[in-house]
Write an enzyme that holds these catalytic residues in place. Structure first.
Site, PDB file in Angstrom:
ATOM      1  N   ARG A  40       0.822  -1.211   0.000  1.00  0.00           N
ATOM      2  CA  ARG A  40       0.000   0.000   0.000  1.00  0.00           C
ATOM      3  C   ARG A  40       0.857   1.263   0.000  1.00  0.00           C
ATOM      4  O   ARG A  40       0.339   2.371  -0.013  1.00  0.00           O
ATOM      5  CB  ARG A  40      -0.925   0.002   1.225  1.00  0.00           C
ATOM      6  CG  ARG A  40      -2.009  -1.063   1.146  1.00  0.00           C
ATOM      7  CD  ARG A  40      -2.848  -1.094   2.411  1.00  0.00           C
ATOM      8  NE  ARG A  40      -3.857  -2.130   2.341  1.00  0.00           N
ATOM      9  CZ  ARG A  40      -5.101  -1.948   1.909  1.00  0.00           C
ATOM     10  NH1 ARG A  40      -5.474  -0.752   1.525  1.00  0.00           N
ATOM     11  NH2 ARG A  40      -5.959  -2.938   1.867  1.00  0.00           N
ATOM     12  N   CYS A  61      -2.152  -6.286   3.837  1.00  0.00           N
ATOM     13  CA  CYS A  61      -2.720  -7.309   4.713  1.00  0.00           C
ATOM     14  C   CYS A  61      -4.223  -7.142   4.858  1.00  0.00           C
ATOM     15  O   CYS A  61      -4.741  -6.034   4.957  1.00  0.00           O
ATOM     16  CB  CYS A  61      -2.061  -7.223   6.097  1.00  0.00           C
ATOM     17  SG  CYS A  61      -0.305  -7.642   6.083  1.00  0.00           S
TER      18      CYS A  61
END
Length: 441
Positions: A97, A121
């Protein structure tokens, strides 16, 4: 190719491990180098997947990244920054990210940014809406395109008054990286103030930024036209340090964690001592050990800094399965962080998850019907089983549960652990763990 870890449990982990720069700081400091007009040097860099991903993304955008083969220090030179093709960037979609944090620096450096669909995650919503809203407030134009988001600022980025509804670490980083070279003054209220945030501010200040942090979670940034480079040693990874501490407790072991910092781990250390863990705090690290006897149950609530970190929660829950009595853990940061307990229950742990807020105060997840509180009864004997790693911290928690269990466990999906734990299999071997690594079929 993915790997399988076959663990023969019941062996106490004893020995020494070294923890280097924080996963939650190093990639962001690498991104910050894009803001400068001179090379930057980042020291104490760990060999983890997130560093590889950001290195590749920066190189795609023309940044020269050189690694010292002896020290591991990185030199990052942004002078040839350029636009990268969406196809090349898209090749990194799902890996991390971090790319969303390149937006502000890329707009300052080359006028635009393309961010692929983001991975990470699966522990909660983690919406990028905060990031996009922040960029819009700075004057950016956000366009959804096939495979990702294109962001530009035809009139440049301008300072803004921004208030976060929740002290998001990622959104705070976005503001810092976007505001330092934006025209005018930016005031951010409701900011995150984690040690990694303060270390990022230190990096930016070394580059020439003007940033002040108030006691009420307000950060004020006075935009400057140009920034230079930095020379910075990243703070140690307190999350990895806490993970090894829990590993020592769960396996009845004794581990010296070189690089562990008392200052950044005080809340964890208090909790560790309450559970019954032993520690010796030194200048170069902390020794964590099981002192013998019984472990104590406790009531615990995760929170933003200076509270008990959500990343510390999962490994400690494994230790609480060995405590005498009932423990209660209330997760208030990520709504789906108890998914990892399914494997622990299959191993014999007594854990019940609830939708109610089983803490001192209700949190935002209680109103949204998420399973975000856990009741752990112990002690229970854990038994080996087959496990598929769900996320970074949950995966490490499964590893230490398998190391403490009787019998054999087969752990698949371990490659995700490389995102935040440097050379973790080498460290396990050095601590005496009994395991084999094979390629997944």
């Amino acid at each position: 190719m993915s790997s399988v870890l076959t663990i023969r449990g019941g062996v106490p982990l004893t020995g020494r491990v070294t923890v280097r720069g924080a996963k939650n700081l190093v990639p962001k400091a690498m991104v910050a180098a894009l803001l400068g007009n001179e090379p930057s040097v980042l020291r104490n860099v760990p060999e983890i997947k997130d560093v590889e991903v950001v290195t590749s993304l920066l190189q795609l955008h023309g940044v020269t990244v050189e690694k010292d083969p002896v020290s591991g220090d990185l030199t990052l030179d942004p002078k040839a920054a350029k636009t990268a093709s969406s196809t090349a960037i898209d090749a990194h979609a799902g890996d991390s990210r971090i790319p969303i944090l390149l937006c502000g620096p890329l707009i300052h450096a080359i006028g635009e940014a393309f961010i692929p669909d983001l991975g990470g995650c699966k522990i909660g919503d983690r919406p990028i809406d905060y990031h996009l809203d922040v960029l819009r407030q700075f004057g950016a134009v956000v366009e959804k395109r096939p495979g990702g988001i294109h962001i530009s600022a035809p009139k440049g980025l301008h300072g803004a008054k921004i208030s976060l509804p929740y002290p998001s670490v990622g959104a705070t980083e976005q503001v810092l990286l976007s505001a330092t070279r934006a025209e005018g003054i930016t005031e951010l209220s409701g900011a995150a103030t984690e040690p990694e945030i303060i270390d990022l501010i230190a990096v930016l200040q070394k580059m020439g930024a003007i940033i002040s942090v108030q006691t009420d979670r307000t950060i004020r940034i006075e935009g400057v036209r140009d920034l230079g480079g930095y020379n910075h040693r990243a703070l140690s990874d307190r999350n990895e340090s806490a993970s090894w501490a829990s590993a020592a407790l769960v396996t009845r072991g004794d581990i010296f964690v070189e690089g562990a910092s008392q200052r950044d781990m005080m809340t964890f250390l208090n909790t560790y001592r309450k559970v019954g863990g032993g520690m010796d705090i030194g200048e170069d690290g902390i020794r964590f050990y099981h002192p013998g006897g019984k472990l104590n149950p406790l009531v615990l609530e995760t929170d933003v800094h200076p509270g008990f970190m959500t990343d510390w929660q999962q490994p400690l829950v494994v230790a609480l399965t060995q405590a005498e009595g009932v423990s209660i853990v209330h997760e208030t940061v990520y709504e789906n962080r108890f998914g990892f307990t399914d494997a622990l229950i299959r191993m014999g742990a007594s854990i019940q998850v609830h939708r109610e807020c089983l803490g001192s105060v209700p949190c935002r997840f209680g109103q949204r019907n998420f399973l975000h509180s856990a009741v752990i009864s112990g002690p229970t004997q854990l038994k080996g089983t087959d496990i598929d790693v769900p996320d970074l911290r949950g995966g490490f928690s499964h590893l230490i549960a398998a190391l403490a269990a009787t019998g054999v466990s087969r752990v698949t999906g371990i490659d995700i652990i490389n995102r935040g734990y440097e050379r973790f299999t080498e460290k396990l071997a050095g601590l005496g763990a009994d395991f084999d690594i094979t390629a997944a079929k």
